[in-house]
Design an enzyme around this catalytic site. Structure first.
Site, PDB file in Angstrom:
ATOM      1  N   ASP A 285       0.950  -1.191   0.076  1.00 55.92           N
ATOM      2  CA  ASP A 285      -0.043   0.062  -0.040  1.00 55.92           C
ATOM      3  C   ASP A 285       0.954   1.295  -0.041  1.00 55.92           C
ATOM      4  OD1 ASP A 285      -1.746   2.045   0.657  1.00 55.92           O
ATOM      5  OD2 ASP A 285      -3.004   0.846   1.880  1.00 55.92           O
TER       6      ASP A 285
ATOM      7  N   ARG B 112       0.461  14.660  13.962  1.00 57.96           N
ATOM      8  CA  ARG B 112       1.166  14.356  12.796  1.00 57.96           C
ATOM      9  C   ARG B 112       1.404  15.793  11.824  1.00 57.96           C
ATOM     10  NH1 ARG B 112      -1.369   9.936   9.042  1.00 57.96           N
ATOM     11  NH2 ARG B 112      -2.758  11.664   8.535  1.00 57.96           N
TER      12      ARG B 112
END
Length: 397
Positions: A184, A356
Site C-alpha cells: 500500500d 502528525r
C-alpha cells in the site's frame, strides 16, 4: 534540480496558513479548477455522452495510470486508476490468495492502516476457507514470514509514525518463502522514490489525494506485475473489467492485463483534477523531493525539541527510516492540534496521542517550517490546548 519555489507557486494556499497535512489531503493545484470547469462545460456540456470517445474519458484510467506508474517505478501499462483504495486492496488481496490456494495466512502489521485490515477481515469471512489474518509488530514482519504465508499486506509508510518498511528486503524474504506481496503506497506515492520493478513487487495499491494532490475523494490505483497480469483473477468482476464491455455478453470474461482490474465507471470529473495535479510532477525529480522532505523534517524536529520539551518524538529518529511525515506524542494531542490549527498551522491527529505533520516540498519551504515550530511553541508554552473549545472532538481528526 527541482525548482521548489516554482512548484509552490502552482498551489493555492490560503493566506497566513502553513499546511503540514498533505499526508492526509494535498492542497489545491491552481490549474485544477479551470481543468475541472473545462471538463464540465466544454466536454460534458458540449459533447454529452460522446465525451467518452471524443474526450478520451474511457481510456483515461490507463493514461493516468501510466503517469502514476512513472512515479512508483512501474512498467508502462501495468497501473490502472479507479474506485477507492479499499476496493483496490480487496482486489489485490483476493487475486493473491487465489494464486496461493494451498496457503491460509495473510501477514500484516499493527502499523497498517485499519481499512486494509478491515478489507482482509471481510474477504476472509466472504471466502469462508479458513484464512487467517496474522498481525505482528512492524519490526517483526520479516521474521514472521513463513511457509504458511500466502501474502504480505503492508503499507510501506506507517500512517501514524511515518516508519518506513524496507520494501526490497521484505519482498525478497516473502518471495523466497513462496509468498506474494501487496504494498500500500498511500503514504509513499509522491513522497519518496518507489521502485516496484527493482524490488520485484507483486501487487501495489495507493490513493491519489495525499501527496499526489488529486483532491478529496480522488480515485485510487492498482499495480499488477507483468508476470501476474494474465493470471490475477479479479474478484470484483465489474463491467469495465470485462474483455469487451460493449459486447454486453451475459457472462464475464476478464480483460487483458491490468484492464481486468477496472471495476466501475471512471470518475470523470475527479480525473480532471488529478490530471492537473499530475502535470506538476512532470518537472519534479523524486530524489530531490526525498532529500528536501528529509531536510524539512529534520529542521522541524530540531526546532520542536528545543522549544517544546513536553512533546515526544514518535517517528524514527533516523530520517532514512521514515517517510515524509513526523509525529509527536502528547497526552492532549487532539486539543493541542486544534489550538495549532487556530494559529494557522494545519496538521492532524491520530489516536490515541499522536500529532502528525507532513512535509511536502512541492509547497512547503524552510520558512514555513520555522514559523510552524514557532507557532507550535506558542500553543504549547501557553497551554492553549487547555481551552475547552479545542477539546470537543470533530468527526474528522
Amino acid at each position: 534540480m527541482t525548482d521548489f519555489a516554482s512548484t509552490k507557486a502552482l498551489f493555492h494556499l490560503p493566506e497566513g496558513v502553513i499546511y503540514l497535512d498533505g499526508n492526509s489531503l494535498g492542497p489545491l493545484p491552481r490549474a485544477a479548477a479551470a481543468r475541472v470547469q473545462h471538463r464540465v462545460q466544454e466536454e460534458w456540456g458540449e459533447l454529452l455522452i460522446t465525451g467518452w470517445n471524443k474526450a478520451g474519458w474511457m481510456a483515461e484510467p490507463g493514461v493516468l495510470g501510466n503517469r502514476i506508474g512513472r512515479l512508483i517505478g512501474a512498467e508502462p501499462g501495468h497501473v490502472v486508476l479507479g474506485d477507492t483504495l479499499s476496493i483496490k486492496v480487496y482486489q489485490a488481496l483476493a487475486a493473491a490468495l487465489e494464486m496461493r490456494p494451498e496457503r491460509r495466512v495473510i501477514l500484516s502489521d499493527s502499523g497498517n492502516f485499519p481499512s486494509d485490515l478491515y478489507m482482509a477481515e471481510g474477504l476472509i469471512k466472504a471466502l469462508g476457507r479458513g484464512h487467517e489474518l496474522r498481525v505482528v509488530a512492524p519490526q517483526e514482519v520479516a521474521g514472521a514470514i513463513t511457509d504458511e504465508v500466502a501474502v504480505t499486506l503492508l503499507t510501506e509508510v506507517d500512517y501514524r509514525t511515518g516508519r518506513l518498511h524496507d520494501m526490497a528486503e521484505i519482498t525478497r524474504r516473502a518471495q523466497d518463502a513462496g509468498a506474494l506481496t501487496i504494498w500500500d503506497l498511500a503514504h509513499s506515492a509522491g513522497a519518496l522514490p518507489v521502485d516496484l520493478v527493482g524490488c520485484g513487487a507483486d501487487f501495489a495499491v495507493g490513493c491519489t489525494y495525499k501527496y499526489l494532490n488529486g483532491g478529496p475523494g480522488a480515485p485510487a490505483f492498482i499495480y499488477v506485475a507483468p508476470r501476474h497480469a494474465t493470471c490475477a483473477a479479479p474478484a470484483l468482476s465489474g463491467w469495465l473489467g470485462h474483455a469487451a464491455p460493449f459486447a454486453f455478453e451475459a457472462a464475464y470474461r476478464p480483460g487483458e492485463g491490468i484492464e481486468r482490474m477496472r471495476v466501475g465507471t471512471p470518475p470523470v470529473l475527479a480525473m480532471a483534477a488529478l490530471e492537473a495535479a499530475l502535470d506538476i510532477w512532470e518537472g519534479v525529480d523524486l530524489t530531490d523531493i526525498r532529500a528536501q522532505s528529509i531536510a524539512l523534517g529534520e529542521m522541524f524536529i530540531a526546532e520542536v525539541e528545543v522549544r517544546c520539551p513536553m512533546l515526544t518524538l514518535a517517528s524514527p529518529r533516523d530520517p532514512s527510516a521514515r517517510g515524509s511525515q513526523v509525529s509527536f506524542q502528547f497526552e492532549h494531542g487532539y486539543a493541542a492540534m486544534q489550538a495549532l490549527i487556530a494559529q494557522g498551522v494545519i496538521g492532524d491527529f491520530r489516536a490515541p496521542d499522536l500529532m502528525r505533520f507532513g512535509f511536502a516540498p512541492l509547497y512547503i519551504d524552510t520558512e514555513d517550517v520555522k514559523e510552524a515550530a514557532r507557532r507550535l511553541a506558542h500553543v504549547m508554552q501557553n497551554r492553549l490546548w487547555g481551552d475547552p473549545v479545542y477539546q470537543a472532538r470533530a468527526t474528522v481528526t
